[in-house]
Scaffold this motif. Structure first.
Motif, PDB file in Angstrom:
ATOM      1  N   THR A   2       0.825  -1.217   0.000  1.00  0.00           N
ATOM      2  CA  THR A   2       0.000   0.000   0.000  1.00  0.00           C
ATOM      3  C   THR A   2       0.856   1.264   0.000  1.00  0.00           C
ATOM      4  N   THR A   3       2.108   1.161   0.438  1.00  0.00           N
ATOM      5  CA  THR A   3       3.060   2.282   0.403  1.00  0.00           C
ATOM      6  C   THR A   3       4.415   1.724  -0.016  1.00  0.00           C
ATOM      7  N   PRO A   4       5.336   2.576  -0.490  1.00  0.00           N
ATOM      8  CA  PRO A   4       6.660   2.072  -0.870  1.00  0.00           C
ATOM      9  C   PRO A   4       7.368   1.328   0.273  1.00  0.00           C
TER      10      PRO A   4
ATOM     11  N   GLN B 174       5.967  -0.440   2.596  1.00  0.00           N
ATOM     12  CA  GLN B 174       5.329  -1.734   2.857  1.00  0.00           C
ATOM     13  C   GLN B 174       5.652  -2.769   1.779  1.00  0.00           C
ATOM     14  N   ARG B 175       6.088  -2.292   0.585  1.00  0.00           N
ATOM     15  CA  ARG B 175       6.188  -3.185  -0.585  1.00  0.00           C
ATOM     16  C   ARG B 175       7.096  -4.383  -0.350  1.00  0.00           C
TER      17      ARG B 175
ATOM     18  N   LYS C  47      12.203  -0.519   4.728  1.00  0.00           N
ATOM     19  CA  LYS C  47      12.523   0.911   4.605  1.00  0.00           C
ATOM     20  C   LYS C  47      13.657   1.273   5.556  1.00  0.00           C
TER      21      LYS C  47
END
Length: 274
Positions: A9-11, A13-14, A207
C-alpha cells in the motif's frame, strides 16, 4: 513461528516482511527482571564519537536472562513467551516451584504450561539444561557454556543450534552453527533444543526508517569517501576502490585476523566453513 508479507500500500510496505507475533503470550515484561538502560550513541565518557553509525533508536528495557541455568533439581513452569528487543530470539518466563522467576531463551516447541528443569540427571528434553557428558550423542543443543558455571556463551541467536557429535576423554565434540567442529569440556551445561524464532532470517525491514528505530544510522561505504577519510576513497568518477580495506588500512575479504597463538586453537578440530 511464521512471517507476514504486507500488501504494498506504500513504498515502505512493498518489500516489508516481518515476524508474526502469534507465539507471544504477554505484552508486558516481568517487573522484577527488568532494568532500564542508557544508550551511548557511540560516544565515550568524554563525549567523543568512538563508534560510527550508532544513535537514536527506540527506548529499550533490559530483561535479565538466566544463561547459567544453575537452579538444579527445581522444576519450573513456562508462564509466558515474550518478545525481547535486545535479541533476535524470543524469551520464556519460568515460575519455579519455590516461587522464583527467571527468563530463559525460548527454544522451538516450548509451550506455555510446559515444565522444564536443569540438573545433571534430568531427561534430555526440549528446554532442559544438563551437562553434555550426560546427553545422548546427536542431540541438538543451544546455550552452550565454554567453562563450567560461567554461563552460556555460544549458540544463542534465533533459529540456530549445535550438535553433540561425540565425546573424547573429558571433552565433548560439538558441531557449531558456523560449521566449526570444536572440543568443549563435557562438564559444561547446554540446553536441549533449537533456539526459537527460526524465521527471523527471512525478515526484511522494507525501509530505512526501521533501521533508525533500531538505533542504526546511515552507513556510508569507503569508496564514496575522500582519500583523507578512507584508503579506498577518491578517484575521478566511480572507482572500483582497489584492494578492499578497512578504514585503518587492514585488508578485508580473507585477511586472517585471528591470533595465531590463541589458546583455544588446540580445541578446534575443524575450522568454520568459508
Amino acid at each position: 513461528m511464521a512471517v507476514r508479507k504486507l500488501k504494498p500500500t506504500t513504498p515502505g510496505q512493498r518489500h516489508k516482511i516481518i515476524g508474526a507475533f502469534d507465539t507471544i503470550t504477554a505484552s508486558v515484561p516481568e517487573k522484577s527482571l527488568v532494568f532500564g538502560g542508557k544508550r551511548t550513541g557511540g560516544r565515550n565518557n568524554t563525549g567523543k564519537m568512538t563508534m560510527r553509525y550508532i544513535g537514536g533508536g527506540h527506548k529499550r528495557k533490559f530483561r535479565v536472562i538466566d544463561f547459567k541455568r544453575n537452579k538444579d533439581g527445581v522444576p519450573a513452569t513456562v508462564k509466558t513467551i515474550e518478545y525481547d528487543p535486545n535479541r533476535s530470539a524470543r524469551i520464556a518466563l519460568l515460575f519455579y516451584a519455590d516461587g522464583e522467576k527467571r527468563y530463559i531463551l525460548a527454544p522451538n516447541g516450548l509451550q506455555v504450561g510446559q515444565t522444564v528443569i536443569s540438573g545433571a540427571e534430568v531427561a534430555p528434553e526440549v528446554g532442559n539444561a544438563l551437562p553434555m557428558a550426560n546427553m545422548p550423542l546427536g542431540t541438538l543443543i543451544h546455550n552452550i557454556e565454554l567453562r563450567p558455571g560461567q554461563g552460556a556463551a555460544l549458540v544463542r541467536s534465533a533459529g540456530v543450534f549445535a550438535q553433540l557429535t561425540s565425546r573424547e576423554d573429558k571433552y565433548a565434540i560439538v558441531k557449531l552453527p558456523s560449521g566449526e567442529l570444536r572440543k568443549i569440556l563435557a562438564s559444561c551445561k547446554a540446553t536441549v533444543g533449537v533456539v526459537g524464532n527460526s524465521d527471523h532470517a527471512l525478515e526484511k525491514s522494507g525501509k530505512a526508517g526501521r533501521s533508525r528505530w533500531l538505533g542504526r544510522r546511515p552507513h556510508n561505504r569507503g569508496v564514496t569517501m575522500n582519500p583523507v577519510d578512507h584508503p579506498m576513497g577518491g578517484g575521478e568518477g566511480r572507482q572500483s576502490g582497489g584492494h578492499p580495506r578497512s578504514r585503518k588500512g587492514l585488508l578485508a575479504k580473507g585477511y586472517k585476523t585471528r591470533a595465531p597463538k590463541k589458546q583455544s586453537n588446540k580445541l578446534i578440530i575443524e575450522r568454520r566453513k568459508k
